[in-house]
Design an enzyme around this catalytic site. Structure first.
Site, PDB file in Angstrom:
ATOM      1  N   LYS A  45      64.621  45.198  -5.423  1.00  0.00           N
ATOM      2  CA  LYS A  45      64.450  43.697  -4.805  1.00  0.00           C
ATOM      3  C   LYS A  45      63.731  42.981  -5.974  1.00  0.00           C
ATOM      4  CE  LYS A  45      61.115  41.878  -2.889  1.00  0.00           C
ATOM      5  NZ  LYS A  45      61.352  40.123  -3.191  1.00  0.00           N
TER       6      LYS A  45
ATOM      7  N   SER B 196      51.148  42.065  -7.639  1.00  0.00           N
ATOM      8  CA  SER B 196      49.545  41.618  -7.604  1.00  0.00           C
ATOM      9  C   SER B 196      48.907  42.845  -7.025  1.00  0.00           C
ATOM     10  CB  SER B 196      49.636  40.516  -6.635  1.00  0.00           C
ATOM     11  OG  SER B 196      50.169  40.930  -5.581  1.00  0.00           O
TER      12      SER B 196
ATOM     13  N   GLU C 130      52.273  48.772 -11.035  1.00  0.00           N
ATOM     14  CA  GLU C 130      51.836  48.008 -12.193  1.00  0.00           C
ATOM     15  C   GLU C 130      51.287  46.919 -11.767  1.00  0.00           C
ATOM     16  OE1 GLU C 130      51.959  49.270 -15.147  1.00  0.00           O
ATOM     17  OE2 GLU C 130      53.017  50.796 -15.043  1.00  0.00           O
TER      18      GLU C 130
ATOM     19  N   CYS D 248      50.972  39.870 -17.054  1.00  0.00           N
ATOM     20  CA  CYS D 248      49.760  40.987 -16.609  1.00  0.00           C
ATOM     21  C   CYS D 248      48.912  41.142 -17.838  1.00  0.00           C
ATOM     22  CB  CYS D 248      50.469  41.857 -16.072  1.00  0.00           C
ATOM     23  SG  CYS D 248      51.777  42.801 -17.262  1.00  0.00           S
TER      24      CYS D 248
ATOM     25  N   GLU E 250      41.940  37.216 -11.673  1.00  0.00           N
ATOM     26  CA  GLU E 250      43.365  37.095 -12.547  1.00  0.00           C
ATOM     27  C   GLU E 250      43.625  35.802 -12.262  1.00  0.00           C
ATOM     28  OE1 GLU E 250      46.966  38.971 -11.491  1.00  0.00           O
ATOM     29  OE2 GLU E 250      47.267  39.374 -13.509  1.00  0.00           O
TER      30      GLU E 250
END
Ligand code: NAD
Length: 491
Positions: free
Chosen positions: A190, A244, A265, A299, A393
């Protein structure tokens, strides 16, 4: 900062015609509901095409197709050599279409063409790396008494849900397909709803190889409906997720119901640590690339720049010079280093952090003015360790500049975050580099370089809340298999 002029925009044939469909069991079909959504070019705001929005019935069909393919002898019973050969075919077909895949990603997510092309080339190398594993991934024989034979088998898990973020579509899919297929699993992929195109084109390209139908299925749609239907489906044996922290935590909760295997991750707030003996020009180039490359939508972005106090002013001047030279503009112009942010929603989110920085007493230095979805590299000064821009972040080209006194202080500040994805250290003193590398809580530590990637050989993943498990290296093979112990009593 330079602003490069718009380049002519390519129009790949893939974008012609009817809405893009779902790949389920080797056939393309619309969503059962008939629903679609548009994917847009962030550089122009124009819709590129519309894409099927998969619902629970489509996801269930994709999981069933993946299960059937997992059990089918055409995939389950092939030799390691055949599995290798199929992965090599996949690498070849991606390589043959590398230009097209890079163009589609640049159109879909706004990354400069040189960057998306690099990401595709890297993905080809990664798939070739995994093509070597089926013939080299051994079980073990175990010590046992003479009347027994004990050994282990490494067996695939079954159906893998491969869920990816929008910022590196081809790379993230390749990082999951490589190990999943090399170890004999099947996949329901996906892609992110903001950049689904290359996954769909890769689905077409896979059909040019000997990969049996149903081994890779592709469902498109958003997280709340399509993604949620996938992670809650009881037929999924493993969820391999890139995205996220918030969604990663949710996936971990959902997976606890059936003990579904999970690799996460997630995000980062990586430090770039510059010591007084570093090659400061190289460190400034690395630091700016670290937070501005790919518009900071990475990231591993180095968004906390920690510089030794004694060289702060000299290094700051080099940073600003580098930021000024960082060309912002059309993804298809060859001089462009950073393109637009992915969407208006995301731009507003990144922009809100600039307000937060001001509210926390910070001072902003930008290399130019923001326009449309383009945001120039922005440095924030005079913020303390508790400022939101230092802790959260941002996922845009924004970094905080702070100072440290000595090695212990650098390590303490570097580790002062809930994340632990990566870090970079700039020094000419190798002993210092090794000492700092050992003490930093980060899955990857770069020394005198930034964002260097191995083609599958070195593990990648996060300490602390940057994730769970690793991609690449030998660790990843365990993450896509179960170990089975077989104990035989000899007559
Ligand atoms: P996101 O978590 O919003 O979405 C990621 C994917 O998860 C998308 O495909 C989305 O549709 C899907 N999703 C969302 N909600 C879901 C749900 N309830 N169930 C199942 N799937 C769901 O993240 P994003 O905004 O697309 O990506 C940015 C984030 O990804 C950043 O935090 C970034 O650091 C992280 N990221 C991490 C890595 C890494 O390798 N560590 C790489 C790239 C991006």
């Amino acid at each position: 900062m330079l602003t490069v002029a718009p380049a002519s925009r390519p129009a790949p044939a893939f974008l012609d015609g009817a809405p893009k469909q779902l790949l389920i069991g080797g056939t393309w079909r619309p969503a059962a509901s008939g629903e679609t959504f548009e994917t847009r070019d962030p550089a122009t705001g124009r819709a590129l095409t519309s894409v099927a929005a998969a619902g629970p019935a489509d996801v269930a069909a994709a999981v069933a197709a993946a299960r059937a393919a997992f059990e089918d002898p055409s995939w389950a019973d092939i030799s390691p050599y055949q599995r290798s050969r199929i992965l090599l075919q996949i690498a070849d077909v991606l390589e043959q279409h590398a230009d097209e895949l890079a163009v589609l990603d640049s159109l879909d997510m706004g990354g400069p063409l040189w960057m998306t092309r690099w990401l595709v080339d890297h993905s080809v190398e990664v798939i070739r790396h995994y093509a070597g594993w089926p013939t080299k991934f051994y079980g073990q024989t175990a010590p046992a008494d003479p009347g027994a034979f004990h050994y282990t088998l490494r067996q695939p898990l079954g159906v893998v849900a491969a869920i990816t973020a929008w910022n590196g579509p081809v790379l993230q899919l390749a990082w999951k397909l490589g190990p999943a297929l090399a170890t004999g699993n099947t996949v329901v992929a996906k892609p992110a709803e903001w950049s689904p195109l290359t996954a769909l084109r890769i689905g077409e390209l896979l059909q040019l190889t000997d990969l049996p139908p149903g081994v890779v299925n592709i469902v498109t749609g958003d997280g709340a409906h399509t993604g949620e239907a996938l992670i809650t489906h009881p037929g999924v044996d493993k969820i391999s997720f890139t995205g996220s922290l918030a969604v990663g935590k949710h996936i971990l909760e959902v997976s606890s119901r059936d003990l579904t295997r999970v690799t996460l991750e997630l995000g980062g707030k990586s430090p770039t640590i510059v010591f007084d003996d570093a090659d400061l020009e190289a460190a400034a180039r690395g630091a700016v690339a670290g937070f501005a490359q790919g518009s900071g939508e990475g990231c591993v972005a180095g968004t906390r720049i920690l510089v030794q106090a004694s060289i702060r002013d000299e290094f700051r001047a080099l940073l600003l010079r580098e930021m000024e030279a960082y060309a912002l503009g059309d993804p298809f112009h060859p001089d462009t280093r950073m393109g637009p942010l992915i969407s208006a929603t995301h731009f507003a989110r990144v922009d809100s952090y600039l307000d937060a920085a001001r509210a926390d007493g910070g001072t902003l230095v930008t290399a130019g003015a923001a326009r449309d979805l383009y945001m120039p590299p922005t440095l924030i000064e005079n913020v303390g360790p508790d400022a939101r821009v230092v802790r959260e972040e941002i996922f845009g080209p924004v970094a905080a500049l702070m100072t440290f006194t000595d090695l212990d202080d650098a390590v303490a500040q570097g580790n002062d975050t809930i994340y632990g994805l990566s870090a970079s250290v700039w020094t000419r003193d190798l002993a210092r580099a090794h000492r700092v590398a050992r003490r930093l809580q980060a899955g990857t530590v770069w020394v005198n370089t930034y964002a260097e990637m191995s083609a599958g050989t070195v593990p990648f993943g996060g300490f602390k809340q940057s994730g769970l498990g690793r991609e690449h290296g030998t660790d990843v093979l365990a993450a896509y298999t179960e170990v089975k112990s077989v104990m035989i009593r000899l007559p």
